[in-house]
Design an enzyme around this catalytic site. Structure first.
Site, PDB file in Angstrom:
ATOM      1  N   ASP A 183       0.782  -1.045  -0.010  1.00 28.81           N
ATOM      2  CA  ASP A 183      -0.067   0.047  -0.188  1.00 28.81           C
ATOM      3  C   ASP A 183       0.754   1.112   0.025  1.00 28.81           C
ATOM      4  O   ASP A 183       1.931   1.436   0.669  1.00 28.81           O
ATOM      5  CB  ASP A 183      -0.720  -0.132   1.268  1.00 28.81           C
ATOM      6  CG  ASP A 183      -2.004   0.770   1.082  1.00 28.81           C
ATOM      7  OD1 ASP A 183      -2.256   1.206  -0.118  1.00 28.81           O
ATOM      8  OD2 ASP A 183      -2.818   1.070   2.030  1.00 28.81           O
ATOM      9  N   HIS A 209       3.118   3.303  -9.107  1.00 27.26           N
ATOM     10  CA  HIS A 209       2.999   1.524  -8.936  1.00 27.26           C
ATOM     11  C   HIS A 209       4.124   1.065  -9.779  1.00 27.26           C
ATOM     12  O   HIS A 209       4.775   0.106  -9.530  1.00 27.26           O
ATOM     13  CB  HIS A 209       1.603   1.484  -9.968  1.00 27.26           C
ATOM     14  CG  HIS A 209       0.345   1.643  -9.304  1.00 27.26           C
ATOM     15  ND1 HIS A 209       0.180   1.511  -7.896  1.00 27.26           N
ATOM     16  CD2 HIS A 209      -0.632   2.249  -9.535  1.00 27.26           C
ATOM     17  CE1 HIS A 209      -1.251   1.657  -7.747  1.00 27.26           C
ATOM     18  NE2 HIS A 209      -1.653   2.418  -8.558  1.00 27.26           N
ATOM     19  N   LEU A 255      11.137 -20.610  -3.973  1.00 32.75           N
ATOM     20  CA  LEU A 255      10.054 -19.782  -3.337  1.00 32.75           C
ATOM     21  C   LEU A 255       8.808 -19.991  -4.052  1.00 32.75           C
ATOM     22  O   LEU A 255       8.753 -19.745  -5.311  1.00 32.75           O
ATOM     23  CB  LEU A 255      10.417 -18.168  -3.309  1.00 32.75           C
ATOM     24  CG  LEU A 255       9.340 -17.131  -3.022  1.00 32.75           C
ATOM     25  CD1 LEU A 255       9.245 -17.390  -1.276  1.00 32.75           C
ATOM     26  CD2 LEU A 255       9.921 -15.810  -3.449  1.00 32.75           C
TER      27      LEU A 255
END
Ligand code: FPP
Length: 237
Positions: A15, A32, A126
């Site tokens: 955020d 972004h 991962l």
């Protein structure tokens, strides 16, 4: 206080991209874009540390209500991401899974994420889960629907439906519960993210805006987690 192991599963609500852009007098799309850069570092570090799963919130079912230009910028970034990052992610043995309603995405984005999932599905490093067009309540409703359909077909008896059976129908099927949920920018909300999976998660709300969330800030969150006592409803031993 006892020292614990690293979290197996970290989830992040990235955020603050909009506020970062505003602070730097830039368009929101650039916030972004900067957010994607921050993400790159956090994925690499999660891999290097041997964290099992990292789940990030890239686009929620509610994000469609943003400005058309911002939605387009985010969709464009997603497409770009899967073509520019996929080689490195694959080389680093990262396994990509998309959480969310793929059918509701534009065709190009849908095809790109399916290709990324397919290409990395056998990777054993991962587990990178990217929530796109995701909503936690919708995920639970979908799981309930699937179980109801199975019951109607006689594949499962209603009394057999329990927490495990429900978890098996979630997008996160097979992953451990979230141990640590991080939301940057100081906001303290879950915003419909991983409602079931966060039942016993520890929460961290660093004030830093997502594009400024670097490896140092990540280490601080992990350190804080490792010094917490987790009780899972029991008493301190
Ligand atoms: C919240 O910041 C962030 C989002 C809604 C999108 C997060 C997306 C990225 C980091 C980039 C796309 C991801 C990938 C994997 C390519 P906000 O815009 O709500 O910030 P604000 O609250 O300051 O306005």
């Amino acid at each position: 206080m006892s020292e614990r192991a690293l979290p197996r599963h970290v989830a992040i609500i990235m955020d603050g991209n909009g506020r970062w852009a505003k602070k730097h007098k830039l368009q929101v799309a650039l916030g972004h874009r900067k957010g994607v850069e921050a993400l790159r570092g956090i994925i690499r570090e999660s891999s290097d540390l041997g964290i099992e799963a990292l789940t990030i919130y890239a686009f929620s079912t509610e994000n469609w209500s943003r400005d058309k230009a911002e939605v387009e910028a985010l969709m464009g970034l997603l497409l770009e991401y899967f073509s520019s990052e996929i080689d490195e992610l694959d080389q680093n043995n990262v396994c990509i899974r998309i959480l969310g309603d793929k059918e509701g995405l534009p065709q190009k984005q849908r095809e790109a994420i399916l290709r990324a999932e397919e290409r990395t599905e056998k990777n054993t490093g991962l587990k990178l889960n990217i929530a796109i067009n995701y909503g936690g309540r919708a995920e639970l409703a979908r799981a309930a629907r699937v179980l109801a359909e199975k019951a109607v077909r006689g594949e499962i008896r209603p009394e057999e439906i329990n927490e495990q059976r429900l978890a098996q129908e979630l997008y996160t099927q097979g992953l451990p519960d979230v141990d640590l949920m991080i939301r940057t920018s100081g906001e303290m909300r879950l915003s419909n993210f991983l409602l079931y999976q966060c039942a016993y998660a520890e929460f961290d709300f660093p004030a830093v805006l997502w594009p400024d969330f670097d490896v140092k800030a990540y280490h601080e969150a992990l350190e804080a987690y490792m010094h917490r006592e987790r009780r899972f409803g029991g008493r301190v031993s």
